[in-house]
Design an enzyme around this catalytic site. Structure first.
Site, PDB file in Angstrom:
ATOM      1  N   ASP A   1     -34.499 -18.246 -98.145  1.00 32.64           N
ATOM      2  CA  ASP A   1     -35.144 -19.594 -97.996  1.00 32.64           C
ATOM      3  C   ASP A   1     -36.514 -19.472 -98.487  1.00 32.64           C
ATOM      4  O   ASP A   1     -37.046 -19.154 -99.482  1.00 32.64           O
ATOM      5  CB  ASP A   1     -34.850 -19.933 -96.633  1.00 32.64           C
ATOM      6  CG  ASP A   1     -34.795 -21.610 -96.617  1.00 32.64           C
ATOM      7  OD1 ASP A   1     -35.866 -22.319 -97.246  1.00 32.64           O
ATOM      8  OD2 ASP A   1     -34.104 -22.106 -95.498  1.00 32.64           O
TER       9      ASP A   1
ATOM     10  N   ASN B   1     -35.084 -22.897-104.164  1.00 28.18           N
ATOM     11  CA  ASN B   1     -35.480 -23.077-102.685  1.00 28.18           C
ATOM     12  C   ASN B   1     -36.892 -22.643-102.411  1.00 28.18           C
ATOM     13  O   ASN B   1     -37.726 -23.500-102.762  1.00 28.18           O
ATOM     14  CB  ASN B   1     -34.398 -22.213-101.881  1.00 28.18           C
ATOM     15  CG  ASN B   1     -34.365 -22.737-100.478  1.00 28.18           C
ATOM     16  OD1 ASN B   1     -35.521 -23.315 -99.901  1.00 28.18           O
ATOM     17  ND2 ASN B   1     -33.302 -22.572 -99.686  1.00 28.18           N
TER      18      ASN B   1
END
Length: 308
Positions: free
Chosen positions: A224, A177
């Site tokens: 993230d 990610n």
């Protein structure tokens, strides 16, 4: 005479020592204190990809509806910048040395390029073998890296994007990610959201990676986007926890953990006058929050050096 001498020592540039100390304390007290920057729900739940250009304007994907790029001024007013081609939805955003915008278009397996003067959008690179280009990072020499998660199977890959071509650097990873380059362009950082790992690789000037090692691992919540500051520290958004973790890239130690108003922090960028203002996208609130840090972001510093 003693009193006069002492008084003179207490003044520096028209400011007393006590006043300087008070101002310093105020500055320290405002560090890492997050506040709302843009209006809630101005962006969709797919809000991502914050990046700041050479003029200090913040760009964020999915303004008001999916498939758009919004722009945000210095006081948090958001407006539409461009609408992407039909079927395209953006994620990560980066700027190259010429000031062009690059966008990870995850639905169409592209990296898009935007001419900032004409707003013309073109496909810089395309490859159907990708799951979805997600976050992107860029070296000073304009080589781009893209994370490529396969969310359904908790897997992922890393790609290099150079001269319009995707090249697979590593497959069979966890759910890749967040991705970022160190200030000296010698290290690439990649995280795996589901597995909660952050990996570091040696990075060559040609964009080759080697010497993979684990920087740190979280025991809970996801991750993230990530960005480095000019000192090399890594700021990581903790999706679901509602914090941003500042991590030493030397030891892997968490130096700070900054609480946010929202819980689903998706990405982070740095800007403001000194490059020390962090902008964090929140998917549950559909907006951007902000806090200040000590050192400017790496991307901001890179843009500043180019302008000089």
């Amino acid at each position: 005479m003693v009193l006069l001498s002492t008084a003179c020592k207490q003044k520096s540039n028209g400011q007393s020592v006590s006043e300087a100390q008070e101002n310093s304390t105020k500055e320290e007290s405002t560090l890492y204190q997050s506040s709302v920057f843009t209006e809630p729900s101005g962006f969709t739940g797919g809000i991502e990809g914050p990046a700041v250009d050479a003029n200090g304007i913040l760009y964020v994907v999915n303004f008001e509806k999916q498939g758009t790029i919004g722009q945000v001024d210095a006081v948090g007013n958001a407006s539409l910048f461009v609408t992407l081609p039909e079927g395209s939805i953006g994620n990560g955003i980066r700027f190259n040395s010429a000031g062009d915008m690059f966008i990870a278009d995850y639905t169409m397996h592209n990296v898009l390029k935007v001419d900032m003067d004409t707003k013309e959008i073109s496909v810089y690179a395309h490859n159907d073998e990708l799951n979805q280009p997600n976050d992107i990072a860029i070296m000073d020499n304009d080589i781009i890296f893209a994370s490529d998660p396969d969310w359904a199977n908790s897997k992922g890959q890393i790609w290099r994007v150079k001269e319009g071509t995707f090249t697979l650097l590593e497959g069979d990873m966890g759910t890749t990610n967040g991705i970022e380059v160190s200030p000296d362009n010698k290290t690439l950082y990649v995280n795996e959201s589901v597995q909660r790992n952050i990996w570091a690789y040696d990075l060559s000037p040609e964009g080759e990676i080697s010497n993979k090692r684990l920087l740190t691992k979280f025991e809970d919540f996801g991750m993230d986007g990530m960005r480095t500051d000019a000192d090399g520290n890594l700021y990581v958004t903790r999706h679901g926890k509602g914090t941003v973790a500042k991590i030493s890239t030397t030891t892997g130690e968490i130096l700070e953990e900054i609480p946010l108003t929202g819980k689903k922090a998706s990405n982070i960028a740095f800007g403001g006058e000194e490059g020390t203002q962090a902008f964090i996208t929140l998917q549950d609130n559909g907006n951007v929050e902000t806090f200040t840090v000590e050192s400017p972001g790496r991307a901001f510093q890179m843009i500043k050096e180019r302008k000089e």
